[in-house]
Design an enzyme around this catalytic site. Structure first.
Site, PDB file in Angstrom:
ATOM      1  N   GLU A  27     -24.476 -37.802  11.709  1.00 44.75           N
ATOM      2  CA  GLU A  27     -25.977 -37.978  12.451  1.00 44.75           C
ATOM      3  C   GLU A  27     -25.846 -39.429  12.210  1.00 44.75           C
ATOM      4  OE1 GLU A  27     -27.154 -34.538   9.766  1.00 44.75           O
ATOM      5  OE2 GLU A  27     -25.310 -35.687  10.019  1.00 44.75           O
ATOM      6  N   CYS A  52     -28.768 -33.863   5.910  1.00 44.82           N
ATOM      7  CA  CYS A  52     -29.247 -33.355   3.807  1.00 44.82           C
ATOM      8  C   CYS A  52     -30.598 -33.888   3.605  1.00 44.82           C
ATOM      9  CB  CYS A  52     -27.702 -34.235   3.419  1.00 44.82           C
ATOM     10  SG  CYS A  52     -27.179 -36.019   3.644  1.00 44.82           S
ATOM     11  N   TRP A 150      13.338 -13.064   8.181  1.00 49.48           N
ATOM     12  CA  TRP A 150      12.637 -13.664   8.058  1.00 49.48           C
ATOM     13  C   TRP A 150      12.426 -12.331   9.716  1.00 49.48           C
ATOM     14  CZ3 TRP A 150       9.430 -16.872   6.766  1.00 49.48           C
ATOM     15  CH2 TRP A 150      10.757 -18.245   6.514  1.00 49.48           C
ATOM     16  N   GLU A 263       0.117 -15.359   1.405  1.00 55.15           N
ATOM     17  CA  GLU A 263       0.594 -14.491   1.612  1.00 55.15           C
ATOM     18  C   GLU A 263       1.627 -14.318   0.733  1.00 55.15           C
ATOM     19  OE1 GLU A 263       3.125 -17.516   4.440  1.00 55.15           O
ATOM     20  OE2 GLU A 263       1.717 -18.895   4.711  1.00 55.15           O
ATOM     21  N   THR A 268       0.445  -7.569  -4.539  1.00 53.30           N
ATOM     22  CA  THR A 268      -0.685  -9.127  -4.056  1.00 53.30           C
ATOM     23  C   THR A 268      -1.615  -9.509  -2.892  1.00 53.30           C
ATOM     24  OG1 THR A 268       0.770 -10.714  -5.502  1.00 53.30           O
ATOM     25  CG2 THR A 268      -0.962 -11.389  -4.270  1.00 53.30           C
TER      26      THR A 268
END
Length: 321
Positions: A27, A52, A150, A263, A268
């Site tokens: 703003e 805000c 990969w 990743e 996990t």
């Protein structure tokens, strides 16, 4: 991420956006860009997030709007931050300003999904990412070198580095850290490297591994710690005999981390899936066939349309639970 546009008689006379934390808000930049400030008293200011109402690193934007006597304010969505959370709207209405809320609300929420998740759920926005072979494995049963095997092509891997620049942190598990010895930084794209987070229950990761090179801020989750925190290296103790996903999410919230891309290996990733603590899953499927190895995580399928990066298939799931 906030944008603002000021309109007078169907013409845009000012626009601005919030470029960096601590710098002027959208703003402020929009108002400052208006050449003829007298037009502000007859204009409408559009802003994607509620202005805000408190003094933080910058003065309240709601006060700025009131001081410039802008009569109409159109707001995309309410700010979930408890310091604002409707207080800016209330202040504007009490000043006699015509306020409209909820225009393109879904798009505004998507723009700030990390910020919204952080404040509404008190945890980071969590993205799961993995690559799997054509026959559904994320790693072969055997490997000859201590480096990643990969599955995806170089362009997919470059996209992953771009994603890393967009998130505040990146997380891997113990076995991934030991087997791949990753840097977890950004190399194939221009941008900031994320905070590195690693799980190391019994302090098994060799201190000679790249995660301990002190080049980037790193947080290590362990069960018992005799380690001393150093510059760029923090140890956090959690109870690995309990569900670790909510403990990690809570600790990252305490570290003010708004987003994390995971990743890690299958265990996990599956831990966060089973705890239903995830917001997106980004899955590459390559042309490689392993025949055996570590199976990919199990996740509830959706009907998302796949994208293609050369011969790699990319599917992005959203968690709507």
């Amino acid at each position: 991420m906030v944008g603002s546009v000021i309109v007078y008689e169907d013409l845009i006379i000012g626009e601005g956006w919030h470029k960096k934390a601590g710098e002027p808000h959208a703003e402020v930049n929009a108002v400052n860009s208006v050449k003829d400030k007298s037009l502000l008293e007859k204009s409408t200011i559009y802003v994607s997030l509620e202005p805000c109402s408190h003094f933080g690193k910058t003065p309240p934007c709601s006060d700025l709007i009131i001081q410039n006597r802008i009569p109409n304010v159109v707001i995309g969505t309410v700010d979930p931050n408890e310091k604002v959370a409707g207080k800016g709207i209330k202040k504007l209405i009490e000043a006699g300003i015509n306020v409209t809320v909820g225009v393109l609300e879904e798009e505004c929420n998507e723009l700030n999904k990390r910020f919204f998740t952080f404040h509404s759920k008190q945890r980071p926005y969590i993205i799961l990412k993995w690559a799997e072979s054509q026959d559904g494995f994320i790693a072969p049963s055997e490997r000859n070198e201590q480096k990643p095997v990969w599955i995806s092509n170089p362009y997919s891997r470059q996209l992953v580095h771009k994603w890393r620049t967009e998130e505040q942190a990146i997380l891997v598990g113990t076995q991934t850290a030991i087997d791949d010895n990753p840097k977890l930084d950004v190399r194939d794209w221009s941008g900031n490297s994320p905070i590195r987070i690693v799980l190391d229950r019994n302090n098994r990761i060799p201190k000679t591994h790249q995660l301990f090179n002190n080049k980037l801020k790193t947080i290590v989750f362990c069960h018992l710690s005799n380690n001393t925190n150093e510059e760029n290296l923090t140890f956090e103790v959690i109870d690995f005999n309990q569900n670790i996903a909510p403990q990690i999410a809570r600790t990252l919230f305490e570290h003010q981390i708004q987003s994390v891309i995971i990743e890690g290996g299958r265990q996990t990733l599956q831990t966060f899936i089973d705890a239903n603590l995830w917001d997106e899953a980004r899955i590459f499927k390559g042309k490689t066939i392993f025949k055996n190895g570590t199976k990919s995580p199990l996740i509830k399928p959706t009907t998302n349309q796949p994208q293609f990066i050369l011969d790699d298939e990319l599917i992005i799931f959203k968690n709507h639970d």
